[in-house]
Design an enzyme around this catalytic site. Structure first.
Site, mmCIF file in Angstrom:
data_model
loop_
_atom_site.group_PDB
_atom_site.id
_atom_site.type_symbol
_atom_site.label_atom_id
_atom_site.label_comp_id
_atom_site.label_asym_id
_atom_site.label_seq_id
_atom_site.Cartn_x
_atom_site.Cartn_y
_atom_site.Cartn_z
ATOM 1 C CG HIS A 1 27.264 -48.640 -10.009
ATOM 2 N ND1 HIS A 1 26.628 -49.445 -10.929
ATOM 3 C CD2 HIS A 1 28.457 -48.302 -10.566
ATOM 4 C CE1 HIS A 1 27.401 -49.599 -11.993
ATOM 5 N NE2 HIS A 1 28.511 -48.912 -11.804
ATOM 6 C CG HIS B 1 28.590 -49.583 -19.723
ATOM 7 N ND1 HIS B 1 27.797 -48.684 -19.029
ATOM 8 C CD2 HIS B 1 29.501 -50.030 -18.822
ATOM 9 C CE1 HIS B 1 28.218 -48.584 -17.783
ATOM 10 N NE2 HIS B 1 29.254 -49.390 -17.631
#
Length: 439
Positions: free
Chosen positions: A83, A240
């Site tokens: 990720h 985010h």
């Protein structure tokens, strides 16, 4: 970022490019530049995560195209999603090879780049780039985790380093020294982090958390979390980025990881520091402080896990996203300044110019990256990003208002809003933490 890779792909002095890909989309300009680089004889290595939800097909197709042109494609680590958002270019300079690195909080995805707010850091700091190179070596080879100078990496050091950082703030507060924590993320669920935050609050540490999504910590509980404030900002752009500011050491970190079990223990993540003071001040101003002053799109969490909408105070309405957007549109490429009373926005300022927050389509903002290094200057590198209009949410999702609901180790459903004796510590696997807090 796109310009950076586009120039690297055709630069005859570039010898290698390494890139992680989690989400990229079916029409990815970034992937096309990597293919061009491989065709031009660069040593291109791409770590592609095939289990990125909703992007599995696109990632498989891109991986096949990269292999066709001779790129080295790695499909991540078994049992762990990759990720981390990393890109590294190795360039031949006078006196040897020099690494240029981009680290980000958001995906290299053309669509989410127009919807989300994120930060990215370009650097050629030799210690940071050595850490990133070591992470790439782990992902593409059989080497074990090494010692990193600056970068915190999950599943190895990120969780432990964050616990140490929070505990250090508590120690400073007990000693009567200034201490505080300001953090922004998408979700906060990991029980040991929650426990340390409660302990820091008990020690007198002022903690401000900006958590867009689910949060299992409960603020404002006397004797436990009276020094903690939690807010969620719901506006036209999805917040985010992950930013962690530890006040006693004035350390600012950016990360791809939320404070969740999966990010700490089941994913490859990186958390990296902002070392230059002027950049640090800008991240604090644009990523944290202006959101703490927002009173139009902020939802404040109550001790019972419910949210109420923030109300404008005497200073008037403050909308963080609109302030940033208006200032960037008014003066593309300029340092962030007050938008002025004519825009109906309260003034605030930041006087740095490294990070590029999201910009609306059609504008030409491109903040040059002034990377400090030795040797001749490479081709100009520019950091750019973009946003598009997104409908404004009028209230948080029902799940946020009613509290986090999940499953414990035995598979039984539970809710952290009122169901647990100690907020944020629910389920059989967290019994030890509940006893520690209760004692």
């Amino acid at each position: 970022m796109i310009s950076f890779l586009a120039e690297a792909a055709v630069d005859p002095q570039v010898v290698a490019i390494k890139q992680t890909v989690y989400r990229t989309g079916a029409d990815s300009e970034l992937m096309r530049h990597l293919i061009t680089a491989a065709r031009n004889g660069k040593a291109v290595t791409v770590v592609v995560e095939l289990l990125a939800r909703f992007d599995e097909e696109a990632n498989i197709n891109w991986a096949s195209r990269l292999e066709e042109v001779g790129a080295h494609v790695v499909y991540g680590v078994v049992g762990h999603k990759t990720h981390a958002k990393m890109s590294m270019v190795v360039r031949r300079e006078e006196g040897g090879l020099l690494r240029y690195v981009h680290l980000g909080t958001g995906n290299y995805h053309s669509r989410t780049a127009t919807l989300y707010t994120d930060f990215g850091l370009f650097t050629c700091n030799p210690e940071v780039t050595a850490d990133v190179n070591d992470v790439f070596m782990q992902l593409t080879g059989l080497g074990k985790a090494g010692h990193h100078v600056h970068v915190w990496q999950s599943p190895f050091t990120l969780h432990a380093r964050l616990l140490e950082a929070v505990a250090h703030e508590a120690e400073e507060a007990r000693a009567g020294k200034p201490a505080g924590i300001t953090a922004k993320m998408n979700a906060l669920l990991e029980p040991e982090i929650i426990y340390e935050l409660y302990e820091a609050s008990r020690a007198g540490v002022r903690i401000d958390l900006i958590v867009r999504g689910v949060c299992a910590l409960r603020p404002g509980i006397p004797g436990l979390s009276e020094n903690v404030r939690v807010r969620s900002v719901i506006g036209r752009f999805l917040e985010h980025n992950r930013i962690f500011h530890f006040h006693s050491t004035d350390s600012v970190y950016l990360s791809s990881a939320d404070w969740m079990d999966r990010n700490f223990f089941r994913r490859i993540e990186v958390c990296f520091p902002v070392l230059e003071d002027r950049l640090k001040r800008r991240v604090i101003a644009e990523g944290l402080q202006v959101y703490l002053e927002d009173n139009t799109q902020s939802w404040i969490m109550d001790p019972d896990g419910q949210y109420h909408r923030s109300a404008a105070q005497q200073g008037g309405e403050r909308c963080a996203q609109m302030e940033l957007l208006a200032q960037l549109v008014a003066k593309p490429g300029a340092p962030v300044q007050s938008a002025g009373p004519e825009a109906g926005l309260a003034p605030w300022r930041s006087n740095s110019s490294w990070y590029s927050t999201r910009r609306p389509p059609g504008t030409s903002r491109a903040a040059p990256c002034s990377v400090s290094r030795s040797g001749p200057a490479p081709s100009r590198v520019r950091c750019t990003a973009s946003i598009s209009i997104r409908p404004m949410h009028r209230s948080p999702p029902r799940a946020w208002r009613s509290g986090y609901a999940g499953r414990d180790a035995a598979g039984s459903r539970h809710s952290s809003a009122g169901a647990a004796s100690i907020p944020g510590c629910t389920g059989a696997r967290n019994t030890r933490l509940r006893h520690r807090l209760a004692s």
